[in-house]
Design a protein around this motif. Structure first.
Motif, PDB file in Angstrom:
ATOM      1  N   ALA A 523       0.749  -1.204   0.021  1.00 43.07           N
ATOM      2  CA  ALA A 523      -0.093   0.003  -0.061  1.00 43.07           C
ATOM      3  C   ALA A 523       0.798   1.486   0.038  1.00 43.07           C
ATOM      4  O   ALA A 523       0.257   2.356  -0.313  1.00 43.07           O
ATOM      5  N   GLU A 524       2.137   1.105   0.065  1.00 38.94           N
ATOM      6  CA  GLU A 524       3.121   2.204   0.166  1.00 38.94           C
ATOM      7  C   GLU A 524       3.412   2.819  -1.216  1.00 38.94           C
ATOM      8  O   GLU A 524       3.381   2.265  -2.380  1.00 38.94           O
ATOM      9  N   ARG A 525       3.386   4.239  -1.268  1.00 38.25           N
ATOM     10  CA  ARG A 525       3.365   4.903  -2.696  1.00 38.25           C
ATOM     11  C   ARG A 525       4.738   5.900  -2.543  1.00 38.25           C
ATOM     12  O   ARG A 525       5.138   6.184  -3.538  1.00 38.25           O
ATOM     13  N   ASP A 526       5.308   6.102  -1.386  1.00 39.27           N
ATOM     14  CA  ASP A 526       6.682   7.016  -1.327  1.00 39.27           C
ATOM     15  C   ASP A 526       7.678   6.247  -1.896  1.00 39.27           C
ATOM     16  O   ASP A 526       8.331   5.074  -1.822  1.00 39.27           O
ATOM     17  N   PRO A 527       8.407   6.835  -3.177  1.00 39.09           N
ATOM     18  CA  PRO A 527       9.301   6.163  -4.156  1.00 39.09           C
ATOM     19  C   PRO A 527      10.588   5.460  -3.187  1.00 39.09           C
ATOM     20  O   PRO A 527      11.281   4.760  -3.387  1.00 39.09           O
TER      21      PRO A 527
END
Length: 604
Positions: A523-527
């Motif tokens: 669910a993570e979206r931070d590159p």
């Protein structure tokens, strides 16, 4: 080594159950139930999305609706014809399924004809089309006439609404309904490694399998089965419909979507009953831990939950521990867990843990398992944690066999699991050669027992318990040794919090060169976080596996899975190679490949 175990002794907290004559078929069980002392007692209760009671049927009311629906089926085709039975709401599925059997037809449970929004309609249509082509049904049972599929989708089928009221009280069951040798249903496999195939389930096998579960778990008229499992899956069908009729228990059911939306609805339904048998796959217990907060746990009482079956996918020790710890304030006891192993080809259950005996968890050496031997691990760094799935059910014989030589292996050796049981099915519908390979196996040099079902699963027997290590077709062969993808997936998931409790899939990079690929949902979206996560997972897997590793992060719900929730690793590999998986991040220990002429031209 032969392992034929007798039924376990009655648990110390319950008196011995009175042994009654066993009905030969499920229709006979229904007739007995409707004429016995508990005929007016609620048999099936359907709950709504909030846990409210929608509908209740006594055995007498159920039989009346079954007869009315069977009379309508009698106008279509003949005995032995196949009838589609979608996962209908409320009590309609139980009526439809039993009406097929009453009329001497072969029931074919299938997913809902109009899937929920989260499921891809095209996938459901493809599956339904494949089933229709395979078994050529003549009719489908629906909740109402308006539920018939329009146009080409519905062509060639008679669409019969399930009767809403009793009828035809003098209608006798078709002779096939009382013949244990007759075919009861086609249970289509979920297709984790191949196209769905129709497993031919006979009346005798269906009854024998669920009678064994009844006896192992002491399910009787004082028990309530509480289930949200989909009826078109073997565990949902047997748990929610067959086991209650075979055992004299009552059943409380709800839609799968109700559980997914709010797992607390399931637990509240368990709390409302006095003696509960409930079954679910591993992910369901994990979902309860993640979605139900401490305050809500403190307000639910699970002390009446006597048997909590965990099956239908790999049973994870961390899930058992997490659930038991999280719901200790709810009076849940760890020994209530009964891990089990089974498959559609054996009707359902093969092994099942004994109720009120804590499931064994053993740590085996990873490298030794790769060489085919289960030995205790010297340290946590080299350990693979496996949960015992119980001893064989009464009357079941298990052999662990070398799949290449067909020689029976000793206890502690890892091989293919072969099963000889009264619940073994008759084969695959219209697939004689494949049926002979799967259902007619005999160990080399042994004439005892059999024929056996070749499960395609790998495992070992240790102290009478079955420990399942993985699928034969999914094994990762590295340096001539076997590693199991679920172990690789677990290592990747534990390497970074961005991957914790997420679905993963691992397979060998056969087409792209040596090594192993791992796709992990997140669910993570931070590159930056994702870059660290894929690297951490890659390094962790590389430490556990002597091979190059490539890790790919994708959004949640993108790893393909079967209708029963099992990971479809081959499809995931195909999706990755074809560019159908949108990647959030990736990391590889493989050296970069030289660019081809077309790639060099694009980079100029």
């Amino acid at each position: 080594m032969h392992r034929t175990l007798a039924s376990s002794a009655p648990s110390p907290t319950r008196p011995p159950r009175l042994q009654l004559p066993c009905p030969a078929t499920l229709v006979e069980a229904l007739l007995r139930r409707a004429s016995g002392r508990g005929a007016a007692r609620p048999l099936f209760t359907a709950l709504g999305a909030e846990g409210q009671r929608l509908e209740q049927l006594t055995a007498v009311e159920l039989l009346g609706r079954v007869r009315a629906t069977a009379a309508a089926l009698g106008e279509v085709g003949t005995a032995g014809d196949r009838i589609l039975v979608p996962a209908l709401p409320g009590t309609d599925f139980a009526v439809a399924f039993l009406a097929c059997l009453y009329a001497g037809r072969i029931a074919v449970p299938v997913p809902p004809l109009r899937p929920a929004a989260r499921r891809r309609p095209a996938d459901c249509a493809d599956r339904l089309g494949a089933i229709r082509r395979d078994c050529r049904p003549v009719a489908a049972l629906v909740a109402s006439a308006r539920d018939a599929l329009p146009g080409e989708e519905g062509a060639g089928l008679a669409w019969i609404p399930v009767a809403r009221a009793p009828g035809h009280p003098d209608l006798l069951p078709d002779p096939a309904a009382l013949d244990p040798r007759a075919v009861a249903l086609l249970q289509y496999t979920s297709g984790s490694t191949s196209e769905p195939r129709g497993v031919i389930v006979g009346h005798a096998g269906l009854m024998a399998n669920q009678q064994a579960v009844r006896d192992r778990c002491e399910v009787d008229s004082a028990t309530t089965v509480v289930s949200w499992l989909p009826f078109f899956h073997d565990m949902g069908l047997c748990t929610g419909v067959v086991l209650p009729l075979v055992s004299g228990a009552a059943a409380v059911t709800m839609e799968p979507s109700a559980f997914v939306r709010d797992p607390l609805v399931w637990l509240r339904a368990i709390e409302a009953e006095e003696d509960v048998f409930a079954a679910a796959p591993d992910f369901a217990y994990e979902l309860c831990v993640r979605r139900i907060g401490p305050a809500e746990r403190g307000r639910v009482d699970l002390s009446t939950w006597r048997v909590a079956v965990n099956g239908a996918e790999p049973v994870r020790a961390r899930t058992l521990r997490a659930f038991a710890d999280a719901f200790r304030p709810s009076f849940f006891r760890p020994e209530v867990f009964s891990p089990g192993y089974g498959l559609a080809e054996c009707t359902l259950g093969v092994t099942l843990g004994r109720p009120l005996y804590e499931a064994p968890v053993r740590r085996y050496d990873r490298d030794a398992l790769a060489r085919g031997t289960a030995v205790p691990a010297a340290s946590l760094d080299t350990a693979v944690e496996l949960v015992g799935c119980g001893p064989p059910l009464p009357g079941v014989r298990i052999e662990v066999v070398n799949p290449a030589t067909r020689r029976v292996l000793p206890e502690g050796a890892v091989g293919e699991i072969w099963v000889d049981a009264p619940g073994n099915c008759q084969g695959y519908w219209d697939r004689e050669a494949e049926s002979a390979r799967t259902f007619g196996a005999r160990p080399a040099g042994s004439a005892e027992g059999g024929p056996y079902v070749r499960t395609g699963d790998l495992g070992c027997l240790d102290g009478g318990e079955l420990f399942v290590t993985g699928r034969l077709k999914d094994v990762l062969v590295v340096g001539g040794e076997n590693y199991f993808p679920q172990d690789v997936e677990a290592v990747a998931g534990a390497a970074h919090e961005a991957f914790a409790h997420q679905r993963a899939a691992a397979w060998p990079l056969e087409e792209d060169g040596p090594g192993v690929a791992v796709v992990v949902e997140t669910a993570e979206r931070d590159p930056e976080v994702l870059a660290r996560a894929v690297r951490a997972a890659g390094v962790a897997v590389a430490r556990a596996l002597p091979a190059p590793v490539s890790v790919f992060a994708v959004a949640r719900h993108l790893v393909p899975r079967t209708t029963s929730g099992k990971t479809r690793r081959r499809d995931c590999a195909d999706d990755l190679r074809a560019g159908r998986l949108p990647l959030l991040a990736q990391w590889s220990s493989l050296p970069p490949r030289p660019a081809g002429p077309s790639e060099r031209r694009r980079s100029v």
